[in-house]
Design a protein around this motif. Structure first.
Motif, PDB file in Angstrom:
ATOM      1  N   LEU A 149       0.820  -1.206   0.000  1.00  0.00           N
ATOM      2  CA  LEU A 149       0.000   0.000   0.000  1.00  0.00           C
ATOM      3  C   LEU A 149       0.857   1.262   0.000  1.00  0.00           C
ATOM      4  O   LEU A 149       0.499   2.267  -0.624  1.00  0.00           O
ATOM      5  N   ALA A 150       1.998   1.213   0.696  1.00  0.00           N
ATOM      6  CA  ALA A 150       2.887   2.373   0.723  1.00  0.00           C
ATOM      7  C   ALA A 150       3.448   2.670  -0.659  1.00  0.00           C
ATOM      8  O   ALA A 150       3.591   3.833  -1.044  1.00  0.00           O
ATOM      9  N   LEU A 151       3.763   1.620  -1.414  1.00  0.00           N
ATOM     10  CA  LEU A 151       4.264   1.830  -2.774  1.00  0.00           C
ATOM     11  C   LEU A 151       3.202   2.484  -3.663  1.00  0.00           C
ATOM     12  O   LEU A 151       3.529   3.291  -4.543  1.00  0.00           O
ATOM     13  N   LEU A 152       1.947   2.154  -3.420  1.00  0.00           N
ATOM     14  CA  LEU A 152       0.862   2.726  -4.227  1.00  0.00           C
ATOM     15  C   LEU A 152       0.491   4.141  -3.787  1.00  0.00           C
ATOM     16  O   LEU A 152       0.274   5.028  -4.629  1.00  0.00           O
ATOM     17  N   LEU A 153       0.429   4.361  -2.463  1.00  0.00           N
ATOM     18  CA  LEU A 153      -0.072   5.630  -1.954  1.00  0.00           C
ATOM     19  C   LEU A 153       1.019   6.686  -1.778  1.00  0.00           C
ATOM     20  O   LEU A 153       0.761   7.881  -1.947  1.00  0.00           O
ATOM     21  N   LEU A 154       2.233   6.256  -1.412  1.00  0.00           N
ATOM     22  CA  LEU A 154       3.324   7.208  -1.170  1.00  0.00           C
ATOM     23  C   LEU A 154       4.625   6.648  -1.743  1.00  0.00           C
ATOM     24  O   LEU A 154       5.528   6.254  -1.005  1.00  0.00           O
ATOM     25  N   PRO A 155       4.731   6.587  -3.066  1.00  0.00           N
ATOM     26  CA  PRO A 155       5.920   5.975  -3.683  1.00  0.00           C
ATOM     27  C   PRO A 155       7.208   6.730  -3.420  1.00  0.00           C
ATOM     28  O   PRO A 155       8.296   6.148  -3.529  1.00  0.00           O
ATOM     29  N   SER A 156       7.137   8.019  -3.048  1.00  0.00           N
ATOM     30  CA  SER A 156       8.358   8.782  -2.788  1.00  0.00           C
ATOM     31  C   SER A 156       8.999   8.408  -1.455  1.00  0.00           C
ATOM     32  O   SER A 156      10.210   8.543  -1.283  1.00  0.00           O
ATOM     33  N   GLN A 157       8.209   7.956  -0.471  1.00  0.00           N
ATOM     34  CA  GLN A 157       8.724   7.550   0.841  1.00  0.00           C
ATOM     35  C   GLN A 157       8.058   6.248   1.268  1.00  0.00           C
ATOM     36  O   GLN A 157       7.319   6.199   2.255  1.00  0.00           O
ATOM     37  N   PRO A 158       8.284   5.160   0.544  1.00  0.00           N
ATOM     38  CA  PRO A 158       7.555   3.924   0.854  1.00  0.00           C
ATOM     39  C   PRO A 158       7.958   3.290   2.180  1.00  0.00           C
ATOM     40  O   PRO A 158       7.100   2.720   2.868  1.00  0.00           O
ATOM     41  N   ILE A 159       9.228   3.382   2.568  1.00  0.00           N
ATOM     42  CA  ILE A 159       9.674   2.739   3.806  1.00  0.00           C
ATOM     43  C   ILE A 159       9.023   3.398   5.015  1.00  0.00           C
ATOM     44  O   ILE A 159       8.504   2.730   5.922  1.00  0.00           O
ATOM     45  N   PHE A 160       9.053   4.727   5.058  1.00  0.00           N
ATOM     46  CA  PHE A 160       8.456   5.460   6.171  1.00  0.00           C
ATOM     47  C   PHE A 160       6.958   5.185   6.265  1.00  0.00           C
ATOM     48  O   PHE A 160       6.419   4.900   7.345  1.00  0.00           O
ATOM     49  N   ALA A 161       6.277   5.263   5.124  1.00  0.00           N
ATOM     50  CA  ALA A 161       4.831   5.028   5.122  1.00  0.00           C
ATOM     51  C   ALA A 161       4.512   3.586   5.499  1.00  0.00           C
ATOM     52  O   ALA A 161       3.538   3.327   6.221  1.00  0.00           O
ATOM     53  N   ALA A 162       5.326   2.635   5.037  1.00  0.00           N
ATOM     54  CA  ALA A 162       5.096   1.228   5.358  1.00  0.00           C
ATOM     55  C   ALA A 162       5.264   0.973   6.851  1.00  0.00           C
ATOM     56  O   ALA A 162       4.504   0.199   7.450  1.00  0.00           O
ATOM     57  N   MET A 163       6.268   1.598   7.474  1.00  0.00           N
ATOM     58  CA  MET A 163       6.473   1.418   8.904  1.00  0.00           C
ATOM     59  C   MET A 163       5.280   1.943   9.705  1.00  0.00           C
ATOM     60  O   MET A 163       4.817   1.293  10.642  1.00  0.00           O
ATOM     61  N   ILE A 164       4.765   3.122   9.330  1.00  0.00           N
ATOM     62  CA  ILE A 164       3.610   3.681  10.028  1.00  0.00           C
ATOM     63  C   ILE A 164       2.402   2.760   9.864  1.00  0.00           C
ATOM     64  O   ILE A 164       1.687   2.454  10.829  1.00  0.00           O
ATOM     65  N   GLY A 165       2.170   2.308   8.628  1.00  0.00           N
ATOM     66  CA  GLY A 165       1.037   1.415   8.395  1.00  0.00           C
ATOM     67  C   GLY A 165       1.182   0.086   9.095  1.00  0.00           C
ATOM     68  O   GLY A 165       0.203  -0.461   9.621  1.00  0.00           O
ATOM     69  N   PHE A 166       2.408  -0.443   9.132  1.00  0.00           N
ATOM     70  CA  PHE A 166       2.645  -1.729   9.779  1.00  0.00           C
ATOM     71  C   PHE A 166       2.403  -1.633  11.284  1.00  0.00           C
ATOM     72  O   PHE A 166       1.785  -2.524  11.886  1.00  0.00           O
ATOM     73  N   VAL A 167       2.879  -0.559  11.894  1.00  0.00           N
ATOM     74  CA  VAL A 167       2.664  -0.373  13.331  1.00  0.00           C
ATOM     75  C   VAL A 167       1.172  -0.229  13.637  1.00  0.00           C
ATOM     76  O   VAL A 167       0.666  -0.789  14.622  1.00  0.00           O
ATOM     77  N   ALA A 168       0.457   0.503  12.783  1.00  0.00           N
ATOM     78  CA  ALA A 168      -0.990   0.684  12.996  1.00  0.00           C
ATOM     79  C   ALA A 168      -1.725  -0.647  12.908  1.00  0.00           C
ATOM     80  O   ALA A 168      -2.601  -0.946  13.736  1.00  0.00           O
ATOM     81  N   THR A 169      -1.369  -1.483  11.925  1.00  0.00           N
ATOM     82  CA  THR A 169      -2.040  -2.782  11.798  1.00  0.00           C
ATOM     83  C   THR A 169      -1.662  -3.719  12.937  1.00  0.00           C
ATOM     84  O   THR A 169      -2.500  -4.499  13.402  1.00  0.00           O
ATOM     85  N   LEU A 170      -0.422  -3.656  13.396  1.00  0.00           N
ATOM     86  CA  LEU A 170      -0.018  -4.479  14.539  1.00  0.00           C
ATOM     87  C   LEU A 170      -0.770  -4.072  15.799  1.00  0.00           C
ATOM     88  O   LEU A 170      -1.174  -4.930  16.600  1.00  0.00           O
ATOM     89  N   ALA A 171      -0.950  -2.755  15.985  1.00  0.00           N
ATOM     90  CA  ALA A 171      -1.707  -2.280  17.148  1.00  0.00           C
ATOM     91  C   ALA A 171      -3.154  -2.757  17.077  1.00  0.00           C
ATOM     92  O   ALA A 171      -3.738  -3.178  18.087  1.00  0.00           O
ATOM     93  N   ALA A 172      -3.745  -2.703  15.886  1.00  0.00           N
ATOM     94  CA  ALA A 172      -5.122  -3.176  15.718  1.00  0.00           C
ATOM     95  C   ALA A 172      -5.210  -4.678  15.971  1.00  0.00           C
ATOM     96  O   ALA A 172      -6.148  -5.153  16.623  1.00  0.00           O
ATOM     97  N   ARG A 173      -4.224  -5.417  15.466  1.00  0.00           N
ATOM     98  CA  ARG A 173      -4.222  -6.869  15.674  1.00  0.00           C
ATOM     99  C   ARG A 173      -4.098  -7.205  17.157  1.00  0.00           C
ATOM    100  O   ARG A 173      -4.782  -8.106  17.665  1.00  0.00           O
ATOM    101  N   TYR A 174      -3.241  -6.466  17.870  1.00  0.00           N
ATOM    102  CA  TYR A 174      -3.059  -6.712  19.297  1.00  0.00           C
ATOM    103  C   TYR A 174      -4.349  -6.411  20.062  1.00  0.00           C
ATOM    104  O   TYR A 174      -4.752  -7.166  20.956  1.00  0.00           O
ATOM    105  N   THR A 175      -5.003  -5.305  19.707  1.00  0.00           N
ATOM    106  CA  THR A 175      -6.247  -4.936  20.380  1.00  0.00           C
ATOM    107  C   THR A 175      -7.317  -5.999  20.166  1.00  0.00           C
ATOM    108  O   THR A 175      -8.032  -6.385  21.110  1.00  0.00           O
ATOM    109  N   ILE A 176      -7.430  -6.489  18.952  1.00  0.00           N
ATOM    110  CA  ILE A 176      -8.425  -7.529  18.651  1.00  0.00           C
ATOM    111  C   ILE A 176      -8.109  -8.815  19.406  1.00  0.00           C
ATOM    112  O   ILE A 176      -8.996  -9.477  19.949  1.00  0.00           O
TER     113      ILE A 176
END
Length: 251
Positions: free
Chosen positions: A206-233
């Motif tokens: 998703l980071a490559l599609l939505l923010l191709p100029s900074q994919p690593i940074f965007a991927a880390m933010i998205g990954f942390v958000a999904t991990l937090a959601a997974r932990y909460t569930i």
């Protein structure tokens, strides 16, 4: 000589020498893997036209393999300092999230705690995640020191070998990426880690599609958000229902 640590009655005394040895043994496979990558880094420094001392200098003052390889390209292309600073921030921003699971709390000495933060790399983080228990201050520090020695030593070997290689070697910068792939596979040995691996792949896609100029940074933010959601569930699914809690109290 054995030194007994007594931070709490529930902790067992340990031998400092034994803990140093254990830390070195745990990180040694990753350290040995860093040597050929360090050699590639040293070769790349010299073949890029930079002085040989840049290899150990970068390994001490910018101790991060991916950043060091990136800095070679930025320095040789005369990139402005502001751009270099921004690139360094985005590349190393992932280390902020590493601190959440890294056993830094076992390091009590302020100087050693600073070194533990300084020596926190992808490799030592992967090793601590794969072996989450048993970390002590000597074990953490020895693991970081052994890994840095392997990296710096590999770079110096690469600088030395460059004087015997008269031709350019292509693809040296991909060596670190290959190690990251190996560490990822090593950290995902069980089926329980497959969801995290899939979430990471989805976040990067998703980071490559939505923010191709900074994919690593965007991927880390998205990954942390999904991990937090997974932990909460997961916490909500494992939390006992009120009726079950009342029956346990009655029993």
């Amino acid at each position: 000589m054995s030194v007994e640590a007594q931070p709490g009655a529930h902790e067992r005394p340990y031998s400092v020498r034994h803990e140093i040895t254990q830390g070195a043994l745990l990180i040694l496979p990753a350290g040995l893997g860093m040597i050929p990558i360090g050699i590639a880094f040293g070769l790349l420094v010299v073949q890029s036209g930079l002085p040989w001392w840049m290899a150990p200098a970068l390994s001490f003052f910018a101790y991060a393999g991916s950043l060091e390889l990136l800095l070679i390209t930025l320095i040789t292309s005369l990139t402005p300092l502001v751009t270099i600073a921004a690139a360094s921030f985005f590349v190393n921003f992932r280390h902020v999230f590493y601190a959440f699971n890294f056993p830094l709390k076992v390091v009590k000495n302020p100087f050693l705690k600073f070194y533990a933060m300084y020596s926190l790399t992808d490799e030592i983080f992967a090793v601590t995640v794969a072996n989450p228990k048993g970390w002590t201050q000597p074990r953490v520090i020895s693991a970081g020191a052994v890994l840095q020695i392997c990296w710096v030593g590999g770079g110096l070997i690469g600088v030395l070998l460059s004087s015997f290689i008269p031709f350019q070697i292509r693809g040296l910068s991909f060596a670190l990426c290959a190690l990251f792939i190996t560490l990822t596979l090593d950290a995902c040995r069980t089926k329980q880690e497959i969801p995290s691996l899939l979430l990471g792949a989805a976040a990067f896609g998703l980071a490559l599609l939505l923010l191709p100029s900074q994919p690593i940074f965007a991927a880390m933010i998205g990954f942390v958000a999904t991990l937090a959601a997974r932990y909460t569930i997961a916490v909500r699914l494992t939390r006992p229902l009120p009726a079950e809690m009342e029956s346990d109290d009655a029993a």
